[in-house]
Design a protein around this motif. Structure first.
Motif, PDB file in Angstrom:
ATOM      1  N   ARG A  24      34.714  34.944  51.176  1.00 23.77           N
ATOM      2  CA  ARG A  24      34.565  35.740  49.957  1.00 23.77           C
ATOM      3  C   ARG A  24      34.598  34.853  48.709  1.00 23.77           C
ATOM      4  O   ARG A  24      33.777  34.995  47.798  1.00 23.77           O
ATOM      5  CB  ARG A  24      35.702  36.779  49.911  1.00 23.77           C
ATOM      6  CG  ARG A  24      35.992  37.405  48.549  1.00 23.77           C
ATOM      7  CD  ARG A  24      34.913  38.381  48.158  1.00 23.77           C
ATOM      8  NE  ARG A  24      35.025  38.822  46.769  1.00 23.77           N
ATOM      9  CZ  ARG A  24      34.444  38.217  45.740  1.00 23.77           C
ATOM     10  NH1 ARG A  24      33.722  37.119  45.951  1.00 23.77           N
ATOM     11  NH2 ARG A  24      34.559  38.699  44.536  1.00 23.77           N
ATOM     12  N   THR A  28      31.280  33.682  45.700  1.00 21.69           N
ATOM     13  CA  THR A  28      31.247  33.756  44.239  1.00 21.69           C
ATOM     14  C   THR A  28      31.223  32.365  43.603  1.00 21.69           C
ATOM     15  O   THR A  28      30.483  32.125  42.647  1.00 21.69           O
ATOM     16  CB  THR A  28      32.448  34.581  43.719  1.00 21.69           C
ATOM     17  OG1 THR A  28      32.214  35.942  44.052  1.00 21.69           O
ATOM     18  CG2 THR A  28      32.592  34.456  42.213  1.00 21.69           C
ATOM     19  N   GLU A 308      36.446  46.226  42.575  1.00 22.35           N
ATOM     20  CA  GLU A 308      35.184  45.619  42.128  1.00 22.35           C
ATOM     21  C   GLU A 308      34.057  46.647  42.140  1.00 22.35           C
ATOM     22  O   GLU A 308      33.232  46.687  41.234  1.00 22.35           O
ATOM     23  CB  GLU A 308      34.827  44.431  43.031  1.00 22.35           C
ATOM     24  CG  GLU A 308      35.862  43.313  42.949  1.00 22.35           C
ATOM     25  CD  GLU A 308      35.463  42.048  43.689  1.00 22.35           C
ATOM     26  OE1 GLU A 308      35.701  40.961  43.152  1.00 22.35           O
ATOM     27  OE2 GLU A 308      34.913  42.156  44.804  1.00 22.35           O
ATOM     28  N   ASP A 314      33.370  41.280  39.188  1.00 20.53           N
ATOM     29  CA  ASP A 314      33.653  40.378  40.301  1.00 20.53           C
ATOM     30  C   ASP A 314      34.992  39.698  39.995  1.00 20.53           C
ATOM     31  O   ASP A 314      35.086  38.842  39.118  1.00 20.53           O
ATOM     32  CB  ASP A 314      32.525  39.346  40.421  1.00 20.53           C
ATOM     33  CG  ASP A 314      32.735  38.366  41.578  1.00 20.53           C
ATOM     34  OD1 ASP A 314      33.904  38.090  41.935  1.00 20.53           O
ATOM     35  OD2 ASP A 314      31.731  37.870  42.117  1.00 20.53           O
ATOM     36  N   GLU A 317      35.148  35.930  40.252  1.00 23.14           N
ATOM     37  CA  GLU A 317      34.503  35.292  39.092  1.00 23.14           C
ATOM     38  C   GLU A 317      35.477  35.271  37.907  1.00 23.14           C
ATOM     39  O   GLU A 317      35.645  34.238  37.238  1.00 23.14           O
ATOM     40  CB  GLU A 317      33.229  36.053  38.716  1.00 23.14           C
ATOM     41  CG  GLU A 317      32.492  35.409  37.555  1.00 23.14           C
ATOM     42  CD  GLU A 317      31.434  36.325  36.940  1.00 23.14           C
ATOM     43  OE1 GLU A 317      30.864  37.165  37.665  1.00 23.14           O
ATOM     44  OE2 GLU A 317      31.191  36.193  35.729  1.00 23.14           O
TER      45      GLU A 317
END
Ligand code: ADP
Ligand code: ADP
Ligand code: MG
Length: 667
Positions: A24, A28, A308, A314, A317
């Motif tokens: 995951r 990103t 999210e 995100d 992020e």
């Protein structure tokens, strides 16, 4: 301290984790243009997260404490690869203040809060004292320094039973005991302390009133190093087993908009009390009316995707931007709640065997495409192995929709359309759980799964006409595929043969159930299938991972996996495991370990419960193994005499090793 010492821009990120969360974070980081470095143990050489990263460093043997928990090796891996920052994921070292400090000392940016913030919030007692001062509502309880029996007993009495005794350093639901009366208190404290000491090296306890019909509600928060702090709405994670979350959703279907505002404000206040930087979660327990602070997790949570999906943010992020030293890009009133999201945790475990973890090679891994509101965060692929050393979570399936009902339907459809083979998963259990009428009606509390366990783990129904026909079609389909291109293949023109009419008989059974017979007629004219007195016209059109089967004029989709004589079918009626009875005999009764006392997985012997020479009833306990943090008692497969015990308490045993021998008593 100068902020830029803690947070600054970097180009290379090391992910100090494995599995789903490492994948995951890599996704990103890569999208943001960063280089990614994975770390792996000897058991994870071929793991998915290793394949995804730009670089990967072997950090030690399989055991977590020799690899993923080894601070020195992790820092060294960063140095070797030129990584400038570390993302800890969740679990492992993610809430370990010493690790955050070690990263800082090595000149690395730690993607998360400072060691100081972690220490302040890491202990449940300490954080409760802070929250009390900040005016955040707490569950009535005791979280003082004094730990003597008399103090704890007096506190329990004052709070009133039932109460919850909790390890201050606890996590993952461990070191916790419900106590319903004064008489139960002393032994509960002793055993909670023992568990806490072993798991966290710290046996300090706190006491809380046990909230009636408890619901778990938590608020996602995130802070930057410029003093901005936002709440990103709440999640409800009331569907739990042994205090661990199974299904999570956002927003909570329980809170009114006014209550939502109150909890989110309380969460901001809680995080504000330590000027929090990074992503974190403030957890509350609720009786459906009021909410009470229970703890803060100073990291990303497993269930962050539901947040999210309803905010369009995100979180990884944002974590990375905060670590760059940037200010958060939005203001509180710019964070909008859109629709509803539900997540299910897919585990390699067997719900019908007390959720025993399942290890082995994933021979089939077919999950639906991530379209129509569906998101899948997976840490595994076909061919990967699930090892006994780590958390058994394989993936998370998350569905978004404008409403809760539709989100549930989408998630259920995705679960139903998934085929994972080679290991046992909880997918059918998750499906039964989210479609339960009480879950749909939100008439639940944290004890729901335990109470409904029998209904939620019912095994599949017996195969019917459709499944028997599908089994034949699957075999023929498979044979056709195998012999494709061979001029002599009798199946090349399946359903039609130039000469005469032929017959082929099949028999199938489920487990040790009765054989069910079906005959295929083929040759001149359309093929038919005969079951008993019924003759059915049919057609098969092969497609990816199965075929369309038309039976009695109704076309339906069948997924099939054939492994020797074992057939797995998924039809509109559910999932079926059939054994194709060998037409040429040779079906010796298999003793697949069921009559032997063998270690089902690698583990540690924690108790021997019967003595050599003892007469045992069928099902009598013989010994207890601890396997992947869970205790598993091995029992007598039949009535008999315990002839030998081949292990002792403390032994570490490998999978498949015989641990005891029982001699059947003569009838
Ligand atoms: P952990 O660190 O193990 O996550 P928590 O304090 O978050 O420990 O508690 C785990 C779970 O136990 C919660 O999600 C909630 O369901 C339940 N729980 C915790 N405190 C209480 C309480 N006072 N009353 C009822 N249930 C509780
Ligand atoms: P939450 O607090 O969000 O409910 P958990 O406490 O269940 O989530 O999440 C932390 C747990 O995640 C740890 O106890 C650990 O067992 C598990 N874990 C750690 N790393 C991974 C991973 N890579 N994949 C899945 N689970 C993991
Ligand atoms: Mg918790």
């Amino acid at each position: 301290m100068d902020r830029s010492k803690l947070y600054r821009r970097f180009r290379t990120l090391l992910i100090a984790n494995r599995g789903e969360i490492a994948c995951r974070v890599i996704r990103t980081a890569r999208a943001m243009g960063l280089r990614t470095v994975a770390v792996y143990s000897e058991a994870d050489r071929d793991a998915t997260h290793v394949a995804l990263a730009d670089e990967a460093v072997l950090i030690g043997p399989a055991r977590a404490r020799d690899s993923y928990l080894n601070v020195e090796r992790l820092i060294e891996a960063a140095r070797k690869t030129g990584a400038e920052a570390v993302h800890p994921g969740y679990g492992f070292l993610s809430e370990n203040a010493e690790f955050a400090r070690a990263c800082f000392d090595a000149g690395l940016v730690f993607v998360g809060p400072t060691a100081g913030m972690m220490t302040a919030m890491g202990s449940k007692s300490g954080s409760k004292a802070l929250m009390e001062k900040a005016g955040v509502p707490l569950v009535p309880g005791y979280h003082g320094e004094a730990q003597d029996d008399a103090t704890l007993a007096k506190a329990a009495d004052k709070i009133g039973f039932p109460i919850l005794v909790k390890a201050s350093a606890g996590g993952g639901g461990r070191g916790m005991r419900i106590v319903r009366s004064a008489a139960e208190l002393a032994p509960a404290i002793v055993s909670a302390k023992r568990e806490a000491k072993a798991a966290f090296g710290d046996d300090r306890m706190l006491i809380e009133r046990y909230v009636d019909n408890p619901r778990h509600i938590e608020v996602q928060i995130i802070g930057d190093s410029h003093g901005n702090l936002l709440s990103l709405f709440e999640r409800e994670c009331t569907l739990q087993r042994r205090h661990q979350k199974v299904i999570e959703e956002a927003p909570s279907p329980t809170l009114s908009p006014a209550q939502r505002e109150i909890v989110c404000a309380a969460a901001r206040k809680a995080a504000g009390a330590v000027n929090y930087v990074g992503a974190g979660t403030i957890e509350f327990v609720s009786d459906g009316k009021d909410v009470f602070f229970i703890e803060m997790n100073t990291r990303l949570q497993v269930e962050h995707p539901v947040t999210e999906l309803i905010t369009g943010i995100d979180l990884v992020e944002w974590q990375l931007r905060v670590a760059f030293g940037e200010a958060l890009p939005l203001k509180q009133d710019e964070i909008k709640l859109n629709g509803h999201a539900v997540e299910a945790r897919v585990y390699a475990e067997n719900p019908t065997k007390n959720f025993m973890p399942s290890v082995g090679r994933i021979s089939t891994w077919r999950l639906p495409a991530e379209t129509g509101g569906l998101r899948i965060d997976a840490g595994y692929r076909e061919g990967d192995s699930v090892s006994p050393y780590y958390d058994a979570m394989l993936a998370k399936m998350i569905a978004w929709a404008p409403t809760r009902d539709v989100a549930i339907d989408r998630l259920n459809r995705a679960l139903e359309d998934s085929d994972v083979r080679g290991i046992v998963t909880n997918i059918p259990f998750l499906s039964a759980l989210i479609t339960h009428p009480k879950v749909r009606a939100n008439a639940i509390d944290t004890g729901f799964i335990e109470r409904e366990l029998a209904a939620l783990t019912q095994t599949a129904s017996a195969p019917g006409e459709l499944e028997l026909c599908a089994a034949v079609a699957a075999i023929v389909n498979d044979e056709e595929r195998a012999t494709q291109g061979e001029a002599s293949s009798p199946w090349q023109t399946f359903g039609w043969m130039p000469v005469g009419r032929r017959q082929r008989s099949f028999a199938f059974r489920v487990g040790h159930g009765p054989e069910q017979k079906i005959t295929l007629n083929y040759g001149s004219g359309p093929s038919t299938l005969v079951i008993g007195e019924r003759e059915l016209a049919f057609a098969v059109v092969p497609k990816d991972a199965g075929f369309d089967l038309t039976l009695d004029g109704v076309k339906s989709s069948v997924a099939a996996v054939i492994d020797g004589h074992e057939l797995y079918l998924r039809t509109r009626n559910g999932r079926f495991d059939l054994h194709w009875v060998d037409p040429f005999g040779g079906e010796s009764e298999e003793h697949v370990g069921e009559d032997k006392i063998v270690a089902p997985l690698p583990g540690t012997v924690v108790a021997v419960l019967a003595e050599e020479g003892a007469k045992l009833e069928k099902g009598a306990p013989i010994l207890t193994l601890e396997v992947m943090k869970m205790e598993q008692t091995l029992r007598a497969p039949f009535a008999g005499v315990l002839k030998t015990v081949k292990c002792k308490v403390g032994d570490i045993v490998q999978e498949g090793v015989e641990l005891a021998v029982v001699e059947p008593s003569e009838e």
